[in-house]
Structure formats: C-alpha cells, structure tokens
Motif scaffolding. Sequence first.
Motif, short mmCIF file in Angstrom:
data_model
loop_
_atom_site.label_atom_id
_atom_site.label_comp_id
_atom_site.label_asym_id
_atom_site.label_seq_id
_atom_site.Cartn_x
_atom_site.Cartn_y
_atom_site.Cartn_z
N PRO A 12 70.52 88.51 -3.48
CA PRO A 12 71.30 87.38 -2.99
C PRO A 12 70.60 86.70 -1.80
O PRO A 12 70.17 87.37 -0.86
N GLY A 13 70.49 85.40 -1.87
CA GLY A 13 69.88 84.62 -0.80
C GLY A 13 68.41 84.33 -1.00
O GLY A 13 67.87 83.41 -0.39
N CYS A 14 67.74 85.10 -1.85
CA CYS A 14 66.29 84.92 -2.02
C CYS A 14 65.94 83.55 -2.59
O CYS A 14 65.08 82.86 -2.05
N ARG A 15 66.58 83.19 -3.66
CA ARG A 15 66.23 81.92 -4.32
C ARG A 15 66.38 80.76 -3.34
O ARG A 15 65.50 79.91 -3.21
N GLU A 16 67.50 80.75 -2.62
CA GLU A 16 67.76 79.66 -1.67
C GLU A 16 66.74 79.67 -0.52
O GLU A 16 66.21 78.63 -0.14
N ALA A 17 66.49 80.84 0.03
CA ALA A 17 65.58 80.95 1.18
C ALA A 17 64.15 80.59 0.79
O ALA A 17 63.45 79.89 1.54
N LEU A 18 63.71 81.05 -0.36
CA LEU A 18 62.36 80.72 -0.81
C LEU A 18 62.22 79.22 -1.08
O LEU A 18 61.17 78.63 -0.81
N ALA A 19 63.28 78.60 -1.56
CA ALA A 19 63.26 77.15 -1.78
C ALA A 19 63.14 76.41 -0.45
O ALA A 19 62.45 75.39 -0.36
N TYR A 24 59.80 73.21 3.20
CA TYR A 24 59.17 73.06 4.51
C TYR A 24 57.66 72.85 4.36
O TYR A 24 57.09 71.94 4.96
N VAL A 25 57.03 73.67 3.55
CA VAL A 25 55.58 73.57 3.36
C VAL A 25 55.21 72.19 2.80
O VAL A 25 54.24 71.58 3.24
N ARG A 26 56.00 71.70 1.86
CA ARG A 26 55.71 70.40 1.25
C ARG A 26 55.98 69.23 2.19
O ARG A 26 55.33 68.19 2.10
N SER A 27 56.94 69.38 3.10
CA SER A 27 57.36 68.21 3.89
C SER A 27 56.89 68.22 5.34
O SER A 27 57.08 67.22 6.03
N ALA A 28 56.26 69.29 5.81
CA ALA A 28 55.91 69.38 7.23
C ALA A 28 54.92 68.30 7.66
O ALA A 28 55.00 67.79 8.77
N GLY A 29 53.99 67.95 6.82
CA GLY A 29 53.04 66.91 7.17
C GLY A 29 52.12 67.29 8.31
O GLY A 29 52.03 68.45 8.71
N GLN A 35 56.61 67.33 11.43
CA GLN A 35 56.75 68.78 11.54
C GLN A 35 58.08 69.15 12.20
O GLN A 35 58.74 70.11 11.79
N GLN A 36 58.48 68.37 13.20
CA GLN A 36 59.76 68.62 13.87
C GLN A 36 60.91 68.41 12.89
O GLN A 36 61.83 69.24 12.81
N ALA A 37 60.88 67.32 12.15
CA ALA A 37 61.94 67.04 11.18
C ALA A 37 62.00 68.12 10.11
O ALA A 37 63.08 68.59 9.74
N ALA A 38 60.84 68.54 9.63
CA ALA A 38 60.80 69.59 8.60
C ALA A 38 61.32 70.91 9.15
O ALA A 38 62.04 71.64 8.46
N ALA A 39 60.97 71.23 10.39
CA ALA A 39 61.44 72.48 11.00
C ALA A 39 62.95 72.48 11.16
O ALA A 39 63.61 73.49 10.88
N MET A 40 63.52 71.37 11.59
CA MET A 40 64.97 71.32 11.78
C MET A 40 65.70 71.35 10.44
O MET A 40 66.74 71.98 10.31
N GLU A 41 65.13 70.69 9.43
CA GLU A 41 65.73 70.76 8.09
C GLU A 41 65.65 72.19 7.55
O GLU A 41 66.60 72.70 6.96
N ALA A 42 64.51 72.84 7.79
CA ALA A 42 64.35 74.22 7.33
C ALA A 42 65.31 75.15 8.07
O ALA A 42 65.86 76.08 7.48
N LYS A 89 54.24 83.19 13.68
CA LYS A 89 55.37 84.11 13.50
C LYS A 89 56.19 83.70 12.28
O LYS A 89 56.61 84.54 11.48
N THR A 90 56.41 82.40 12.13
CA THR A 90 57.17 81.91 10.99
C THR A 90 56.45 82.25 9.69
O THR A 90 57.08 82.67 8.71
N SER A 91 55.14 82.10 9.67
CA SER A 91 54.36 82.43 8.47
C SER A 91 54.47 83.92 8.15
O SER A 91 54.61 84.29 6.97
N ARG A 92 54.42 84.76 9.17
CA ARG A 92 54.56 86.21 8.94
C ARG A 92 55.95 86.52 8.39
O ARG A 92 56.10 87.31 7.45
N ASP A 93 56.97 85.91 8.98
CA ASP A 93 58.34 86.16 8.52
C ASP A 93 58.55 85.63 7.10
O ASP A 93 59.26 86.24 6.30
N ALA A 94 57.92 84.50 6.78
CA ALA A 94 58.02 83.95 5.42
C ALA A 94 57.38 84.91 4.43
O ALA A 94 57.91 85.13 3.33
N GLN A 95 56.26 85.51 4.81
CA GLN A 95 55.62 86.49 3.92
C GLN A 95 56.50 87.73 3.77
O GLN A 95 56.61 88.28 2.67
#
Length: 106
Positions: A12-19, A24-29, A35-42, A89-95
Amino acid sequence: MPPLSLQPLPRPGCREALAVIDRYVRSAGSTELSQQAAAMEAYQGMMRASSAAEGAVKTVTVDLSRDFQNMGFILSGMVFGDYAEAQAKTSRDAQTLRDVCASHDN
C-alpha cells in the motif's frame, strides 16, 4: 488452459509514491523556479501517498515528504541549506522507497 500466475500485490502506498517520484524527475527542470515548483508538488503528492502507506513504505514516504518540503524551502530562500545535499538525501530516500516497494516481504 495455462496455469494462473499470481503476482504479489504492491505494498500500500507504493504505486502512488513511485508515481510522485517519477513526476518530480520529469518536471523538475533546470531552473530554480521549476525545481521549487516540482519539489512542492512532490511534497504534496508524497503526503497523499503516505496516507495510504503502511509500515516501511509509510516511514520512507514521510521522510520523502520532508525531503521535498526541505528542498522547496531551500530553493525559495525560506531556510538556509545546501540544496545539493538535500537533493542527494532525497535521491537516497527515493532509492530506499524503490527497494522497499520491490521487496514483497511484508
């Protein structure tokens, strides 16, 4: 008739979190503003994902929520911090999330 092969259900939660991470990766620019907008949306998306998550997935999604919020705050100038460090840190947590979601041992 071929034998049925049951795939384990995602945690539970994996599909949503991975999406959220994928968006974020696609929209960070490459600009601070994008990057700020993408981070706040994420951040918002990860908070929603964490509400459906359980156990280890919940722990990681809450951490990622904080990570994205922190990155947004750093980029907006609301707090001082090292953006590269926050991003790492975010990249490590995403992994970690990918690893937890890939394991089907509940």
